[in-house]
Design an enzyme around this catalytic site. Structure first.
Site, mmCIF file in Angstrom:
data_model
loop_
_atom_site.group_PDB
_atom_site.id
_atom_site.type_symbol
_atom_site.label_atom_id
_atom_site.label_comp_id
_atom_site.label_asym_id
_atom_site.label_seq_id
_atom_site.Cartn_x
_atom_site.Cartn_y
_atom_site.Cartn_z
ATOM 1 N N TRP A 145 2.423 12.739 2.523
ATOM 2 C CA TRP A 145 3.692 12.218 3.016
ATOM 3 C C TRP A 145 4.798 12.687 2.069
ATOM 4 C CZ3 TRP A 145 5.990 6.997 1.574
ATOM 5 C CH2 TRP A 145 7.057 6.655 2.415
ATOM 6 N N ASP A 226 -1.543 4.107 -1.630
ATOM 7 C CA ASP A 226 -0.556 3.959 -0.572
ATOM 8 C C ASP A 226 -1.313 3.398 0.625
ATOM 9 O OD1 ASP A 226 1.278 4.172 1.478
ATOM 10 O OD2 ASP A 226 2.039 6.118 0.846
ATOM 11 N N LYS A 263 3.439 -0.500 10.259
ATOM 12 C CA LYS A 263 2.547 -0.018 11.305
ATOM 13 C C LYS A 263 1.667 -1.137 11.852
ATOM 14 C CE LYS A 263 3.769 4.363 10.661
ATOM 15 N NZ LYS A 263 4.632 4.272 9.486
#
Length: 417
Positions: A145, A226, A263
């Site tokens: 990312w 993460d 999410k």
């Protein structure tokens, strides 16, 4: 005697002469292009946000119920404490670690509510910078990312990329991963995607995670997870949290976890996140929590409340939490179905090459392995929008567009042969 020249505003140079133009973020710029496209056939496979079978945003039933409960009791908008909502922080730690590990290590954990996963990463960086004698190197998988590099470089950390993905075999390059860990300077930081690696969708197996943990512990490397897709990846929160619990439980390691509820609760715009830090002892947790409070105060003073209250309501109510688990299974199941449908349609349309890698990946994203020329042609001629590296958001697919997407990819690949 010389006289002083009068002040001239035109002679004054700007404070910002060294400013430079920074190109827009690639994914957000791609979304803007999609929105400006008037084609009725357009398909957005760029931004990583869940969409339902009708390509619409989906508010989770558990979130709707939590919001109704909050409004029924009466919602007030007073400041949260600097560290954030206590019930949210505790509920997050419990679900991430699991009840058994949380009960065992509760006094060794420091937590701080954050501005989603990005804010948690930034808090982690600030804390690491403030507590180390020498600013450690941060090892970041390639690809990853894009914000990983931006966050840590902006804080002055030396960042090193290591090969995570083999573009030839379209799979995780685990040997390269192990080699990096064995050669990394002790006391370095390693960014670990807890699950649903972004952008490749390739995660280590449980056996590989154990090897990674053992090498990192022996080499005195700090794991920074993460964790943006817990529960959203497989539909099973405990399954997705396995690596975190392995490192902090079975391996008894200090570790940082950057958690997002964007999410898995669909709270994209509420920016609900948490930074969790597992330490060696109780006093360390007390000290580090006080430092997080100071850093948070200087950054945002105190975090926003509404999204955290929704998340806390879900995490703290057994009925709502069970509904949330069902909601995550609904989302992950639809994504798995669309991944299989894309694969089936690519095969049926005779797309050149092998597509096994697509169904071996997991999570929101698919890494197609297309050339930039093909990606641009899909965008310009077929109105199909994906990242330049051919990462797609599987959630952007549905029964109404998946055949069109597969057929378009096939046509572009055949023409480029």
């Amino acid at each position: 005697m010389a006289t002083k020249a009068p002040y001239s505003s035109s002679a004054k140079t700007s404070w910002f002469n060294k400013s430079e133009f920074i190109p827009p973020d690639a994914i957000f710029a791609l979304t803007a292009k999609f929105q400006a496209d008037s084609s009725p056939q357009k398909v957005n496979l760029g931004q990583g946000t869940y969409r339902d079978a009708d390509a619409k945003p989906w508010v989770l039933p558990s979130v709707n119920l939590a919001r109704e409960a909050l409004l029924t009791r009466g919602l007030q908008h007073e400041y949260l404490p600097i560290l954030g909502l206590q019930s949210f922080r505790e509920g997050t730690a419990k679900i991430v670690l699991g009840s058994e590990l949380f009960d065992k290590r509760a006094t060794q954990i420091a937590t701080c509510q954050s501005l989603s996963g990005t804010g948690a990463l930034h808090l982690a960086g600030l804390l690491l910078r403030a507590t180390q004698n020498k600013q450690p190197t941060v090892y970041i998988p390639e690809p990853t990312w894009s914000n990983h590099h931006q966050v840590f470089k902006s804080l002055g950390f030396p960042c090193e990329s290591f090969k995570y993905y083999d573009y030839e075999t379209k799979s995780l390059d685990i040997d390269s991963y192990y080699n990096m860990l064995k050669q990394a300077e002790p006391n370095s930081v390693v960014i670990l995607h807890a699950c649903a690696h972004n952008p490749t969708g390739c995660d280590p197996t449980k056996e590989q995670w154990r090897e990674i943990a053992q090498v990192m512990k022996a080499r005195e490397l700090f794991p920074l997870f993460d964790a943006a897709y817990l529960g959203f990846n497989s539909g099973d929160y405990d399954e997705d949290a396995f690596p975190i619990r392995l490192f902090m439980g079975e391996m008894d390691m200090e570790a940082g976890v950057c958690i997002s509820f964007a999410k898995n609760m669909g709270l994209y715009g509420e920016r609900v996140g948490c930074f969790l830090l597992g330490t060696k002892d109780e006093q360390g947790a007390v000290n580090l929590q006080s430092m997080l409070e100071m850093l948070q105060r200087s950054e945002v003073s105190n975090p926003p409340g509404f999204g955290a209250k929704i998340a806390s309501e879900v995490l703290g109510n057994d009925s709502l939490k069970e509904q949330w688990f069902q909601d995550m299974e609904t989302m992950s199941s639809r994504i798995r179905a669309m991944r299989a449908a894309l694969y089936d349609n690519l095969i049926a349309s005779g797309a050149p090459g092998s597509w096994d890698h697509l169904i071996q990946q997991s999570g929101m994203f698919g890494f197609l392995g297309l050339s930039l020329d093909v990606v641009l042609r899909l965008r310009d001629e077929y109105h199909i929008y994906m990242a330049d590296n051919s990462r797609i958001s599987i959630a952007g697919l549905n029964t109404g567009n998946v055949e069109y997407v597969a057929r378009s990819i096939t046509e572009c690949l055949r023409d480029s042969e």
